[in-house]
Enzyme design. Structure first.
Site, mmCIF file in Angstrom:
data_model
loop_
_atom_site.group_PDB
_atom_site.id
_atom_site.type_symbol
_atom_site.label_atom_id
_atom_site.label_comp_id
_atom_site.label_asym_id
_atom_site.label_seq_id
_atom_site.Cartn_x
_atom_site.Cartn_y
_atom_site.Cartn_z
ATOM 1 C CG HIS A 57 34.874 -35.796 16.969
ATOM 2 N ND1 HIS A 57 35.901 -36.395 17.668
ATOM 3 C CD2 HIS A 57 34.717 -34.568 17.523
ATOM 4 C CE1 HIS A 57 36.342 -35.559 18.605
ATOM 5 N NE2 HIS A 57 35.631 -34.433 18.527
ATOM 6 C CG ASP A 312 37.861 -32.385 16.805
ATOM 7 O OD1 ASP A 312 36.854 -32.045 17.456
ATOM 8 O OD2 ASP A 312 39.027 -32.249 17.242
HETATM 9 C C1 NCD Z 1 37.496 -28.851 20.519
HETATM 10 C C2 NCD Z 1 36.526 -27.686 20.670
HETATM 11 O O1 NCD Z 1 36.888 -26.573 20.336
HETATM 12 O O2 NCD Z 1 35.418 -27.935 21.127
HETATM 13 N N1 NCD Z 1 38.768 -28.369 20.090
HETATM 14 C C3 NCD Z 1 39.753 -29.068 19.498
HETATM 15 O O3 NCD Z 1 40.820 -28.509 19.273
HETATM 16 N N2 NCD Z 1 39.585 -30.320 19.102
HETATM 17 C C4 NCD Z 1 37.578 -29.540 21.838
HETATM 18 C C5 NCD Z 1 38.122 -30.907 21.740
HETATM 19 O O4 NCD Z 1 37.398 -31.815 21.357
HETATM 20 O O5 NCD Z 1 39.289 -31.093 22.082
HETATM 21 ZN ZN ZN Z 2 36.409 -32.717 19.432
#
Ligand code: NCD
Ligand code: ZN
Length: 422
Positions: A57, A312
């Site tokens: 991710h 993420d």
């Molecule tokens: C992600 C982003 O900035 O692309 N941000 C986040 O806080 N996780 C977008 C997302 O996947 O929610």
């Molecule tokens: Zn994300």
């Protein structure tokens, strides 16, 4: 090609981790026929050897937002963190919602050395589902679809505003089941978030966690599970953040549904108490939670409820993060380079085993997203990472390779350093 002999390292695998010599010739690993000598000999005594890690991710921001990050900069960051395979999210500009846009990203990625970048297809409208079906059924896309690791859907808006409505979501679960593609979902309920946000009148960053409360994640997961029950879709919960969400997933797994989930390092190693120090640098969706959630998630990793730890990785510039009202700052934090050092630090405190790190950052993402990566076995060509688990390092954003130059883990003392990737 010169031959390499790596002596006395401990190879981590799903079976039994063991001290073994490794001989590499023409990129092919041999464990049995380690010759006495080689062009290059590496003494790996005291080092751990893992197959290079997978982060399932990440947001690499290219095309469209290359002032925040790009494929080249973030691949260097991944490599420095021992990660050589990533699954990249569709909220770029243009978003990865068509075959044409996917092709564009695959082309850029083909020029990037040392990182195998796979892409999630995004769906916000019905017509994107048609594109997805074409990608996975038409002969002309046989090669292209190998670069696509699944489909991503948002139940509420986040960076890039990719929320899909309920009709689209249900159709997607049906079609993805027919095509046998995993659906990854950002599980926050839009109605609950909206209703919670209007109650907040102050600007303090800690309100971000109240505006996107635990209930929002729990309800979103429950709604998605009702579709999994109906269509049998392979369903993966992105960045799980709450103890409540975890227990629902645990139950669904026991009932035999094809549900998997991931947690991010910021939800394992940070909590709402860190807002004081971090301000908007601790703002992401879903938001930071309580200490009890952190503990539950770590237990979930160890008892197998959590399948993957993925970052993420979502860089924004410091300037963007320094918005006058921190609640207006964009959500998202970088993480791909600090993932493994943070997990090794947990290992040094006996909170997780090396084999578990291998499982959640290699074995499981490899299987769930069908990435076809190989373990360190006789005859494999897999990339390997050498790690010194006893080296102490202090994390500093300015030393990281990510273009944004900051980290929410600033100043943290970690135990474990990536020595090299071969
Ligand atoms: C992600 C982003 O900035 O692309 N941000 C986040 O806080 N996780 C977008 C997302 O996947 O929610
Ligand atoms: Zn994300």
């Amino acid at each position: 090609m010169p031959t390499t002999l790596i002596q006395n390292g401990t190879i981590i695998s799903s079976e039994e981790s063991a001290k073994k010599d490794l001989f590499i010739k023409d990129g092919i690993i041999s464990l049995k026929n380690a010759e006495e000598t080689a062009d290059r000999i590496i003494d790996a005594d005291g080092l751990l050897i893992f197959p290079a890690f997978i982060d399932c991710h990440v947001h690499f921001r290219e095309p469209g937002n290359t002032h925040k990050a790009d494929m080249e900069s973030e691949s260097c960051s991944a490599l420095a963190g021992g990660v050589t395979t990533v699954c990249e999210m569709p909220n770029t500009n243009p978003p990865t919602v068509s075959i044409q846009n996917l092709k564009g990203k695959v082309e850029i990625a083909s020029e990037i050395p040392n990182c195998d970048i796979r892409f999630f297809f995004g769906v916000t409208e019905m017509k994107h589902i048609d594109q997805l079906s074409d990608l996975f059924t038409k002969d002309e896309y046989t090669e292209l679809r190998k670069r696509c690791c699944g489909v991503k859907v948002y139940f509420d808006n986040s960076t890039g505003n990719q929320k899909a409505n309920e009709e689209v979501v249900e159709k997607l679960f049906e079609i993805a089941s027919n095509l046998n593609i995993p659906v990854v979902a950002h599980c926050e309920d839009a109605e609950i978030n909206d209703a919670s946000a209007v109650l907040i009148k102050e600007t303090g960053i800690q309100n971000h966690s109240l505006m996107r409360p635990p209930k929002s994640e729990i309800v979103a997961i429950e709604k998605a599970l009702s579709l999994v029950r109906k269509y049998g879709t392979r369903f993966h919960v992105a960045h799980l953040s709450t103890a409540g969400g975890l227990s629902i997933i645990k139950k669904a797994k026991k009932e035999g549904f094809s549900v998997t989930c991931e947690v991010a390092p910021h939800h394992l190693f940070l909590d709402e108490g860190d807002y004081v120090r971090l301000g908007a640098l601790g703002k992401m969706n879903p938001p930071l939670r309580k200490k009890e959630d952190r503990q539950a998630l770590l237990e979930g990793v160890n008892d197998g409820t959590v399948d993957c730890v993925s970052t993420d990785h979502a860089p924004h510039t410091l300037e963007e993060k320094n918005a006058e009202n921190p609640l207006d700052a964009p959500s998202g934090v970088p993480g791909v380079e600090t993932l493994i050092p943070l997990l090794l630090t947990a290992a040094s405190k006996n909170q997780i085993s090396y084999e578990k790190i291998h499982e959640v950052c290699f074995v499981n993402p490899n299987k769930i997203f069908n990435l076809r990566k190989e373990e360190i076995v006789e005859g494999s060509k897999t990339k390997i990472v050498l790690i010194d688990p006893n080296k102490k390092v202090v994390i500093h954003g300015e030393n990281l390779k990510s273009k944004c130059g900051w980290t929410p883990f600033e100043g943290m003392k970690v135990m474990g350093q990536i020595v090299g990737v071969i």
